[in-house]
Design a protein around this motif. Structure first.
Motif, short mmCIF file in Angstrom:
data_model
loop_
_atom_site.label_atom_id
_atom_site.label_comp_id
_atom_site.label_asym_id
_atom_site.label_seq_id
_atom_site.Cartn_x
_atom_site.Cartn_y
_atom_site.Cartn_z
N LEU A 39 0.82 -1.20 0.00
CA LEU A 39 0.00 0.00 0.00
C LEU A 39 0.86 1.26 0.00
CD1 LEU A 39 -2.91 -0.92 2.43
CD2 LEU A 39 -2.88 -0.96 -0.06
N ALA A 40 2.13 1.13 0.34
CA ALA A 40 3.03 2.27 0.30
C ALA A 40 3.39 2.63 -1.14
CB ALA A 40 4.31 1.97 1.09
N ASP A 41 3.16 1.70 -2.09
CA ASP A 41 3.40 2.01 -3.50
C ASP A 41 2.42 3.09 -3.94
OD1 ASP A 41 5.23 -0.04 -3.58
OD2 ASP A 41 3.85 -1.48 -4.49
N SER A 42 2.80 3.84 -4.93
CA SER A 42 1.86 4.84 -5.48
C SER A 42 1.09 4.18 -6.61
CB SER A 42 2.61 6.08 -5.94
OG SER A 42 3.56 5.72 -6.92
N GLY A 43 0.38 3.12 -6.29
CA GLY A 43 -0.29 2.31 -7.30
C GLY A 43 -1.62 2.83 -7.77
N ILE A 44 -2.04 3.98 -7.30
CA ILE A 44 -3.36 4.50 -7.63
C ILE A 44 -3.63 4.52 -9.13
CG2 ILE A 44 -4.79 6.59 -7.59
CD1 ILE A 44 -4.63 5.06 -4.95
N TRP A 45 -2.73 5.03 -9.91
CA TRP A 45 -2.99 5.21 -11.33
C TRP A 45 -2.79 3.95 -12.14
CZ3 TRP A 45 -5.63 9.21 -12.91
CH2 TRP A 45 -5.64 10.35 -12.12
N HIS A 46 -1.92 3.04 -11.71
CA HIS A 46 -1.69 1.89 -12.57
C HIS A 46 -2.28 0.58 -12.09
CE1 HIS A 46 1.94 1.86 -9.98
NE2 HIS A 46 1.89 0.57 -10.14
N TRP A 47 -2.58 0.42 -10.82
CA TRP A 47 -3.14 -0.85 -10.36
C TRP A 47 -4.49 -1.13 -11.01
CZ3 TRP A 47 -2.29 -1.73 -4.41
CH2 TRP A 47 -0.92 -1.75 -4.13
N GLY A 48 -5.36 -0.14 -11.06
CA GLY A 48 -6.69 -0.35 -11.65
C GLY A 48 -6.62 -0.70 -13.12
N TYR A 49 -5.83 0.06 -13.88
CA TYR A 49 -5.72 -0.23 -15.31
C TYR A 49 -5.03 -1.56 -15.57
CZ TYR A 49 -7.37 4.42 -16.53
OH TYR A 49 -8.14 5.54 -16.69
N THR A 50 -4.03 -1.89 -14.75
CA THR A 50 -3.37 -3.18 -14.89
C THR A 50 -4.35 -4.31 -14.62
OG1 THR A 50 -1.24 -2.22 -14.29
CG2 THR A 50 -1.45 -4.62 -14.09
N ASN A 51 -5.17 -4.13 -13.60
CA ASN A 51 -6.16 -5.15 -13.29
C ASN A 51 -7.21 -5.25 -14.40
OD1 ASN A 51 -6.49 -7.18 -11.41
ND2 ASN A 51 -8.11 -6.11 -10.34
N LEU A 52 -7.57 -4.12 -14.99
CA LEU A 52 -8.49 -4.15 -16.13
C LEU A 52 -7.91 -5.00 -17.27
CD1 LEU A 52 -9.62 -0.42 -16.38
CD2 LEU A 52 -11.11 -2.38 -16.02
N ARG A 79 -8.07 -2.88 -0.20
CA ARG A 79 -7.43 -2.48 1.06
C ARG A 79 -6.94 -1.04 1.04
NH1 ARG A 79 -4.96 -8.07 0.75
NH2 ARG A 79 -5.98 -9.22 2.43
N GLY A 80 -6.68 -0.49 -0.15
CA GLY A 80 -6.10 0.84 -0.25
C GLY A 80 -7.08 1.98 -0.42
N SER A 93 -3.96 3.80 4.13
CA SER A 93 -3.31 2.68 4.81
C SER A 93 -3.60 2.74 6.30
CB SER A 93 -1.80 2.72 4.58
OG SER A 93 -1.22 3.77 5.31
N PRO A 94 -3.41 1.61 7.00
CA PRO A 94 -3.58 1.63 8.46
C PRO A 94 -2.66 2.65 9.12
CG PRO A 94 -3.48 -0.62 7.65
CD PRO A 94 -3.15 0.27 6.49
N ARG A 96 -1.97 5.49 8.13
CA ARG A 96 -2.61 6.81 8.02
C ARG A 96 -4.03 6.77 8.60
NH1 ARG A 96 -0.74 5.92 2.64
NH2 ARG A 96 1.23 6.94 2.30
N ASN A 97 -4.34 5.76 9.37
CA ASN A 97 -5.68 5.58 9.95
C ASN A 97 -6.76 5.53 8.87
OD1 ASN A 97 -4.78 5.55 12.69
ND2 ASN A 97 -4.48 7.75 12.52
N GLY A 98 -6.43 4.90 7.74
CA GLY A 98 -7.40 4.74 6.67
C GLY A 98 -7.63 5.98 5.83
N ARG A 99 -6.85 7.02 6.07
CA ARG A 99 -7.01 8.26 5.30
C ARG A 99 -6.05 8.27 4.12
NH1 ARG A 99 -9.24 12.97 7.86
NH2 ARG A 99 -7.79 14.08 6.52
N LEU A 100 -6.43 9.02 3.10
CA LEU A 100 -5.59 9.18 1.92
C LEU A 100 -4.58 10.30 2.16
CD1 LEU A 100 -8.39 9.09 -0.78
CD2 LEU A 100 -6.77 7.26 -0.27
N PRO A 101 -3.37 10.14 1.67
CA PRO A 101 -2.43 11.25 1.74
C PRO A 101 -2.77 12.28 0.66
CG PRO A 101 -1.42 9.44 0.59
CD PRO A 101 -2.78 8.97 1.05
N GLY A 102 -2.26 13.46 0.79
CA GLY A 102 -2.51 14.49 -0.23
C GLY A 102 -3.75 15.29 0.09
N TYR A 103 -4.30 15.91 -0.92
CA TYR A 103 -5.36 16.88 -0.68
C TYR A 103 -6.78 16.36 -0.85
CZ TYR A 103 -5.14 17.34 -5.74
OH TYR A 103 -5.12 17.07 -7.08
#
Length: 173
Positions: A39-52, A79-80, A93-94, A96-103
């Motif tokens: 979950l520490a990876d910045s997988g937001i942009w590529h995990w979904g498309y890779t899974n697609l 989980r992310g 992530s746990p 970050r208490n389930g919160r997203l980093p950034g804005y």
């Protein structure tokens, strides 16, 4: 890092291109059954498309060699997500208490991640973590149906527009 080109080749339906995708997937470390994600990876942009890509490939070919990677990505995405079922610039992530980093949360990667999780279920991935992730994201997006376009972040539906950054097209898919 996003295999959109392979998804495009797969979409042609032509055997020679499907074989090219198959060869690429067999050689790709990100499609390996031994894949390790964090979950520490910045997988937001590529995990979904890779899974697609992996899920569409499986649904077309029934090549079960990609099922372990589909499950790994789908559970990682579930989980992310934050408590609303969405994603920002990185995973919640746990730590970050389930919160997203950034804005803020963003609808565009959230929708592609949602589609990846849905297709994982269609491939037969049955896991309570995935089911909860899909349910949480669905509950958020269901509040927009018939009420307007998606904003960039988390705001109410915009009835004055039909699209924002491709989100309406993604939601329609």
């Amino acid at each position: 890092g996003v295999p959109i080109d392979l998804l495009g080749l797969l979409a042609t339906g032509e055997p020679k291109f499907i074989e090219m995708v198959s060869k690429a997937l067999r050689a790709a470390p990100w499609a390996s059954p031994d894949l390790k994600l964090s979950l520490a990876d910045s997988g937001i942009w590529h995990w979904g498309y890779t899974n697609l890509l992996l899920a569409e490939y499986y649904l077309l070919t029934k090549d079960a060699s990609v099922l372990p990677a589909i499950k790994i990505y789908a559970l990682g995405l579930a989980r992310g997500q934050d408590s609303g079922g969405l994603y920002g610039h990185r995973m919640a992530s746990p730590k970050r208490n389930g919160r997203l980093p950034g804005y803020a949360q963003m609808n565009q990667p959230s929708l592609s991640n949602f589609m990846g999780m849905l297709l994982a279920q269609k491939c037969g991935i049955d896991d309570p973590i995935l089911a909860k992730g899909v349910s949480t994201t669905y509950a958020y997006y269901a509040t927009y149906v018939g009420r307007g376009g998606f904003p960039y972040g988390v705001h109410g539906p915009n009835s004055a527009t039909y699209n924002n950054n491709g989100t309406s097209g993604s939601a329609a898919l």
